[in-house]
Write an enzyme that holds these catalytic residues in place. Structure first.
Site, mmCIF file in Angstrom:
data_model
loop_
_atom_site.group_PDB
_atom_site.id
_atom_site.type_symbol
_atom_site.label_atom_id
_atom_site.label_comp_id
_atom_site.label_asym_id
_atom_site.label_seq_id
_atom_site.Cartn_x
_atom_site.Cartn_y
_atom_site.Cartn_z
ATOM 1 C CG ASN A 187 -1.691 1.209 1.436
ATOM 2 O OD1 ASN A 187 -1.801 2.038 0.525
ATOM 3 N ND2 ASN A 187 -2.278 1.368 2.625
ATOM 4 C CD1 TRP A 188 3.352 0.957 -2.815
ATOM 5 C CD2 TRP A 188 3.544 2.133 -4.709
ATOM 6 N NE1 TRP A 188 4.039 0.182 -3.714
ATOM 7 C CE2 TRP A 188 4.183 0.876 -4.891
ATOM 8 C CE3 TRP A 188 3.544 3.042 -5.776
ATOM 9 C CZ2 TRP A 188 4.805 0.512 -6.086
ATOM 10 C CZ3 TRP A 188 4.168 2.667 -6.969
ATOM 11 C CH2 TRP A 188 4.785 1.416 -7.113
ATOM 12 C CE LYS A 189 0.132 3.230 4.875
ATOM 13 N NZ LYS A 189 0.129 3.350 6.313
ATOM 14 C CG HIS A 240 -5.685 1.622 5.343
ATOM 15 N ND1 HIS A 240 -5.236 2.509 6.287
ATOM 16 C CD2 HIS A 240 -4.667 0.759 5.106
ATOM 17 C CE1 HIS A 240 -3.987 2.184 6.603
ATOM 18 N NE2 HIS A 240 -3.624 1.142 5.897
ATOM 19 C CD GLU A 274 -2.837 5.168 6.991
ATOM 20 O OE1 GLU A 274 -2.915 5.291 5.768
ATOM 21 O OE2 GLU A 274 -1.855 4.646 7.566
ATOM 22 C CD GLU A 321 -3.445 -2.957 7.294
ATOM 23 O OE1 GLU A 321 -2.327 -3.136 6.812
ATOM 24 O OE2 GLU A 321 -4.114 -1.928 7.085
ATOM 25 N N GLY A 349 2.594 1.804 10.809
ATOM 26 C CA GLY A 349 3.520 2.926 10.683
ATOM 27 C C GLY A 349 4.241 3.280 11.974
ATOM 28 C CB SER A 393 5.474 -2.219 11.760
ATOM 29 O OG SER A 393 5.037 -0.897 12.041
HETATM 30 C C1 PEP Z 1 -0.652 -0.149 6.078
HETATM 31 O O1 PEP Z 1 -0.733 1.019 5.805
HETATM 32 O O2 PEP Z 1 -1.561 -0.911 5.678
HETATM 33 C C2 PEP Z 1 0.467 -0.606 6.879
HETATM 34 C C3 PEP Z 1 0.428 -1.802 7.368
HETATM 35 O O3 PEP Z 1 1.517 0.278 7.051
HETATM 36 P P1 PEP Z 1 2.968 -0.059 7.707
HETATM 37 O O4 PEP Z 1 3.450 -1.323 7.057
HETATM 38 O O5 PEP Z 1 3.813 1.123 7.364
HETATM 39 O O6 PEP Z 1 2.747 -0.230 9.148
#
Ligand code: PEP
Length: 252
Positions: free
Chosen positions: A9-11, A95, A97, A167, A173, A213
């Site tokens: 996921n490049w966000k 997600h 976020e 998640e 993050g 992460s």
């Molecule tokens: C994500 O945004 O879905 C995610 C898991 O981010 P990160 O790997 O940076 O924790």
């Protein structure tokens, strides 16, 4: 058997040129991978150009969001069909976020899941508890509400085109990964919920990814867990070397 799936996921990162560069490096690094399914989710503006770079490499394109309507007066939104037209085979939905920053609720997320599936795309439904919810022992309740809400009114047949991403919000993050055991416990609970909503065969074939992460140095332990079928990767999907190593996780 559930085929492992690693999704990046490049966000909100990378210009179109940078996205093309990363996609080209991934094509070079992952061209021979066949045992694991690979998905990358660039920003909307880069989708079409990244699709051209991917060509027939074994990498699928995903969007990071969609709107649950085909067309109409919905300024600023994109339908799953438009995303398919831009080269996507999948959409990330719900997600954390978006749940937190844009107040997306389970009803809206469920509508997005349905529209995505109707449009012939793979839906990647994200669920996960916050730190406060975990500390108040509300984790199971939260996961249960998100799974039941997100999967409402779906048939067992539709579940063949849906992947769940667990998640934990406190691990996204932050550099704090759930331990292998914490992740396995949540995944096994989620598989049980899917079994309760559908049937044992649907639960056994449903892929559940871990996200939070995930890095080259923790992916092998996570992937060794019985109910972890892959990873949704944020930060570490932005560099080709890290993402390629995650895709090529070592079986323990
Ligand atoms: C994500 O945004 O879905 C995610 C898991 O981010 P990160 O790997 O940076 O924790």
């Amino acid at each position: 058997m559930r085929k492992p799936l690693i999704a990046g996921n490049w966000k909100l990162n990378k210009t179109i040129t940078q996205a093309e560069e990363l996609a080209a490096a991934l094509v070079a690094g992952l061209k021979d991978v066949s045992a694991t399914e690979i998905i990358i989710a660039p920003t909307f503006t880069a989708l079409n150009r990244v699709a051209a770079i991917i060509g027939d490499a074994p990498i699928q394109l995903a969007a990071q969001n969609c709107y649950p309507q085909e067309s109409g007066a919905f300024t600023g939104e994109l339908s799953p069909l438009m995303l398919k037209d831009a080269g996507c085979g999948a959409v990330i939905i719900g997600h954390s976020e978006r749940r937190q920053l844009l107040a997306e609720d389970d009803q809206l997320i469920n509508a997005k899941v349905k529209k995505t599936l109707e449009s012939g795309l793979l839906a990647i439904l994200c669920v996960g508890e916050t730190l406060a919810e975990r500390e108040c022992d509300e984790m199971l309740e939260v996961l249960s509400a998100q799974i039941k809400g997100g999967l409402a009114d779906l048939s067992a047949e539709q579940m063949a085109n849906l992947v769940i991403a667990y998640e934990p919000v406190w691990a996204i993050g932050t550099g704090k990964t759930a331990t292998d055991e914490q992740a396995q416990e949540a995944h096994s609970f989620i598989r049980g919920l899917v079994q309760g909503l559908f049937d044992p065969a649907t639960a056994q074939s449903c892929r559940i990814l871990y996200g939070g992460s995930v890095k080259p140095d923790n992916v092998d332990g996570l992937m060794a867990q019985d109910d972890i079928d892959g990873a949704l990767v944020g930060g570490a999907s932005l560099t080709a070397e890290d993402f390629c190593r995650i895709v090529k996780f070592e079986k323990k």
